[in-house]
Motif scaffolding. Structure first.
Motif, PDB file in Angstrom:
ATOM      1  N   ILE A  94      67.229 -71.930-104.901  1.00  0.00           N
ATOM      2  CA  ILE A  94      67.551 -70.247-105.950  1.00  0.00           C
ATOM      3  C   ILE A  94      67.053 -68.963-106.015  1.00  0.00           C
ATOM      4  N   THR A  95      65.728 -69.313-105.689  1.00  0.00           N
ATOM      5  CA  THR A  95      64.990 -68.254-106.685  1.00  0.00           C
ATOM      6  C   THR A  95      64.775 -67.445-105.345  1.00  0.00           C
ATOM      7  N   VAL A  96      64.086 -68.124-104.142  1.00  0.00           N
ATOM      8  CA  VAL A  96      64.054 -66.986-103.362  1.00  0.00           C
ATOM      9  C   VAL A  96      64.849 -66.515-102.539  1.00  0.00           C
ATOM     10  N   ARG A  97      66.395 -66.755-102.505  1.00  0.00           N
ATOM     11  CA  ARG A  97      67.567 -66.850-102.156  1.00  0.00           C
ATOM     12  C   ARG A  97      68.253 -65.725-102.588  1.00  0.00           C
ATOM     13  N   ALA A  98      68.126 -65.575-103.920  1.00  0.00           N
ATOM     14  CA  ALA A  98      68.396 -64.232-104.877  1.00  0.00           C
ATOM     15  C   ALA A  98      67.741 -63.449-105.188  1.00  0.00           C
ATOM     16  N   TYR A  99      66.117 -63.779-105.353  1.00  0.00           N
ATOM     17  CA  TYR A  99      65.422 -62.134-105.448  1.00  0.00           C
ATOM     18  C   TYR A  99      64.932 -61.277-104.055  1.00  0.00           C
ATOM     19  N   ALA A 100      65.467 -62.415-102.928  1.00  0.00           N
ATOM     20  CA  ALA A 100      65.602 -61.743-101.512  1.00  0.00           C
ATOM     21  C   ALA A 100      66.435 -61.239-101.415  1.00  0.00           C
ATOM     22  N   GLU A 101      67.453 -61.157-101.958  1.00  0.00           N
ATOM     23  CA  GLU A 101      69.139 -60.542-101.971  1.00  0.00           C
ATOM     24  C   GLU A 101      68.589 -59.264-103.176  1.00  0.00           C
ATOM     25  N   VAL A 106      67.960 -53.467-104.322  1.00  0.00           N
ATOM     26  CA  VAL A 106      67.412 -51.955-104.348  1.00  0.00           C
ATOM     27  C   VAL A 106      66.250 -50.982-103.835  1.00  0.00           C
ATOM     28  N   PHE A 107      65.632 -51.617-103.293  1.00  0.00           N
ATOM     29  CA  PHE A 107      64.836 -50.904-102.222  1.00  0.00           C
ATOM     30  C   PHE A 107      64.518 -51.212-100.435  1.00  0.00           C
ATOM     31  N   LEU A 108      65.411 -52.342-100.197  1.00  0.00           N
ATOM     32  CA  LEU A 108      64.622 -52.317 -98.555  1.00  0.00           C
ATOM     33  C   LEU A 108      66.003 -52.692 -97.718  1.00  0.00           C
ATOM     34  N   SER A 109      67.044 -51.718 -97.647  1.00  0.00           N
ATOM     35  CA  SER A 109      68.056 -52.001 -98.015  1.00  0.00           C
ATOM     36  C   SER A 109      68.984 -52.114 -96.156  1.00  0.00           C
ATOM     37  N   HIS A 110      67.427 -51.543 -95.606  1.00  0.00           N
ATOM     38  CA  HIS A 110      67.420 -51.728 -94.162  1.00  0.00           C
ATOM     39  C   HIS A 110      67.225 -52.761 -93.675  1.00  0.00           C
ATOM     40  N   THR A 111      66.369 -53.469 -94.458  1.00  0.00           N
ATOM     41  CA  THR A 111      65.802 -54.887 -94.045  1.00  0.00           C
ATOM     42  C   THR A 111      65.968 -55.830 -93.706  1.00  0.00           C
ATOM     43  N   PRO A 112      66.374 -56.665 -92.093  1.00  0.00           N
ATOM     44  CA  PRO A 112      66.602 -58.045 -92.397  1.00  0.00           C
ATOM     45  C   PRO A 112      66.813 -59.010 -93.774  1.00  0.00           C
ATOM     46  N   LEU A 113      67.033 -59.759 -94.290  1.00  0.00           N
ATOM     47  CA  LEU A 113      67.321 -60.808 -95.554  1.00  0.00           C
ATOM     48  C   LEU A 113      65.819 -61.611 -94.864  1.00  0.00           C
ATOM     49  N   TRP A 114      66.354 -62.710 -93.844  1.00  0.00           N
ATOM     50  CA  TRP A 114      65.860 -63.442 -93.697  1.00  0.00           C
ATOM     51  C   TRP A 114      63.638 -62.495 -93.504  1.00  0.00           C
ATOM     52  N   ILE A 116      62.508 -60.621 -95.980  1.00  0.00           N
ATOM     53  CA  ILE A 116      62.473 -60.965 -96.681  1.00  0.00           C
ATOM     54  C   ILE A 116      62.039 -62.742 -97.816  1.00  0.00           C
ATOM     55  N   ILE A 117      62.747 -63.526 -96.717  1.00  0.00           N
ATOM     56  CA  ILE A 117      63.039 -64.770 -97.246  1.00  0.00           C
ATOM     57  C   ILE A 117      61.388 -65.226 -96.895  1.00  0.00           C
ATOM     58  N   LEU A 118      61.625 -65.046 -95.196  1.00  0.00           N
ATOM     59  CA  LEU A 118      60.307 -65.473 -95.011  1.00  0.00           C
ATOM     60  C   LEU A 118      58.970 -64.993 -95.094  1.00  0.00           C
ATOM     61  N   LEU A 119      58.994 -63.706 -96.019  1.00  0.00           N
ATOM     62  CA  LEU A 119      56.991 -63.395 -96.733  1.00  0.00           C
ATOM     63  C   LEU A 119      57.784 -63.920 -98.083  1.00  0.00           C
ATOM     64  N   LEU A 120      58.185 -64.591 -98.685  1.00  0.00           N
ATOM     65  CA  LEU A 120      58.280 -65.055 -99.933  1.00  0.00           C
ATOM     66  C   LEU A 120      57.983 -66.028-100.479  1.00  0.00           C
ATOM     67  N   LEU A 121      58.458 -67.285 -98.889  1.00  0.00           N
ATOM     68  CA  LEU A 121      57.807 -67.999 -99.047  1.00  0.00           C
ATOM     69  C   LEU A 121      56.898 -69.178 -97.935  1.00  0.00           C
ATOM     70  N   SER A 122      56.542 -67.405 -97.444  1.00  0.00           N
ATOM     71  CA  SER A 122      55.019 -67.696 -97.368  1.00  0.00           C
ATOM     72  C   SER A 122      53.867 -67.472 -98.015  1.00  0.00           C
ATOM     73  N   VAL A 123      53.852 -66.286 -98.263  1.00  0.00           N
ATOM     74  CA  VAL A 123      53.004 -65.431 -99.172  1.00  0.00           C
ATOM     75  C   VAL A 123      52.598 -66.979 -99.980  1.00  0.00           C
ATOM     76  N   SER A 124      53.697 -66.710-101.074  1.00  0.00           N
ATOM     77  CA  SER A 124      54.276 -68.809-102.057  1.00  0.00           C
ATOM     78  C   SER A 124      53.583 -69.906-101.164  1.00  0.00           C
ATOM     79  N   ALA A 125      53.417 -70.445-100.173  1.00  0.00           N
ATOM     80  CA  ALA A 125      53.121 -71.806 -99.664  1.00  0.00           C
ATOM     81  C   ALA A 125      51.558 -71.269 -99.518  1.00  0.00           C
TER      82      ALA A 125
END
Length: 358
Positions: A94-101, A106-114, A116-125
């Motif tokens: 929920i957190t990764v999907r919601a915050y990626a969206e 808000v500020f990365l409208s042209h960046t593919p969602l996947w 941002i998901i990958l970035l959040l997950l990889s840094v956290s992991a």
């Protein structure tokens, strides 16, 4: 090793990362006036569960909640920890999907969602793979870097408030039946669970954790009331992220940057990454308890890949909200059943030891 300060900071940052995004919208959607009342009930529930949990853990010095159940049958521990593990995994999704969206909106409208998901997950992991000591040290660093920015933005967000919107103060209990109100407990649920996992590595004094919980009370109130006082209930209830909307409208002539929203979001995303790393660390500890021969790094990699595909598979924000509501049952288990169970087992053990001494 006594690390009360690090535990305090971790406790504060975990909650701050969650308070300013979905919590205001959920509270505003659950009632039309007297918002202080649902917030107050949530805070009281938070304190009761926190104190019960810490009181229960006090019966087991130098033990985490996995060690507490180490003498029980595997079947019993599985029944206890399976909902906790499921909740942790769903909370990560929920957190990764919601915050990626949110980042995309808000500020990365042209960046593919996947990405941002990958970035959040990889840094956290990566942070999670370094263990709890690295997580707590990172929390200390992020607190020094980003908390002053967050505090500055919070103070400046009072710029356009109209205190008349706080009236009327009276309320009723109708919000208790609203799904949005149950979803608001996402900001309370998991912030204290890590206290039962850190004890073998760090000890802490309970009074500092309680002080941290008291310190957070104004943030819960301001996150809801600043949008209400600025926009009014009718407009604020239509906003997806009411507090972010308020931050976006801040105008500071002497500041060289046009928008402070980016600084605000970067601060909170940093806290969220830290929160995700903590969730992953707890989930891997539970999985590793049942699969002791597996290396934690492999488990972490497998969990991250599985979560990535699940997050990618979720179609849109509405589905995230549905999952958040479905997770309410597991959230209730984590908030209520886990603290009560630890307390009950501790009391029972103490009574047994007293009888044997006599």
């Amino acid at each position: 090793m006594v690390r009360s300060l690090h535990v305090m900071i971790m406790y504060v940052l975990c909650h701050l990362g969650l308070i300013f995004f979905m919590f205001p919208a959920d509270i505003i959607a659950s009632t039309e006036q007297g918002h202080w009342f649902p917030i107050l009930i949530g805070i009281i529930v938070h304190f009761v569960c926190l104190l019960t949990y810490m009181k229960g853990l006090r019966f087991f010095p130098k033990k985490d909640i996995l060690s507490i159940f180490s003498k029980s049958k595997k079947r019993v521990t599985f029944l206890f920890f399976a909902p906790v593990l499921l909740y942790l995994i769903m909370a990560i999704i929920i957190t990764v999907r919601a915050y990626a969206e949110i980042v995309t909106l808000v500020f990365l409208s042209h960046t593919p969602l996947w990405t941002i998901i990958l970035l959040l997950l990889s840094v956290s992991a990566y942070i999670s793979s370094k263990g709890i000591e690295a997580i707590l040290r990172t929390a200390f660093l992020l607190f020094i870097l980003f908390f002053p920015i967050l505090l500055f933005v919070l103070i400046m967000s009072f710029q356009n408030v109209d205190w008349r919107y706080a009236i009327p103060f009276d309320t009723d209990l109708g919000f208790i039946s609203k799904p949005a109100y149950f979803e608001s407990y996402f900001a309370f649920a998991d912030g204290f669970l890590f206290l039962g996992f850190v004890q073998p590595f760090f000890s802490y004094e309970r009074k500092y954790v309680i002080l941290s919980a008291i310190f957070l009370i104004p943030f819960f109130l301001f996150s809801v009331y600043i949008p209400i006082l600025t926009l009014g209930q009718a407009t604020a209830s239509k906003a997806f992220l009411p507090f972010v909307l308020i931050v976006d409208s801040i105008n500071i002539d002497w500041l060289m940057f046009d928008r402070v929203t980016m600084f605000f979001l970067l601060s909170l995303i940093a806290f969220i990454i830290l929160y995700l790393s903590l969730l992953m660390w707890k989930a891997i500890r539970i999985i590793n308890y049942y699969i002791p021969k597996s290396r934690p790094s492999y488990l972490l990699f497998g969990l991250s890949v599985a979560i990535f595909f699940v997050c990618f598979w979720i179609p849109d924000r509405k589905d995230v909200e549905n999952i958040l509501f479905m997770n309410s049952f597991l959230r209730s288990y984590v908030i209520i059943v886990v603290p009560l169970s630890i307390y009950y087992i501790g009391r029972r053990l103490k009574r047994k030891d007293t009888n044997e001494t006599i």
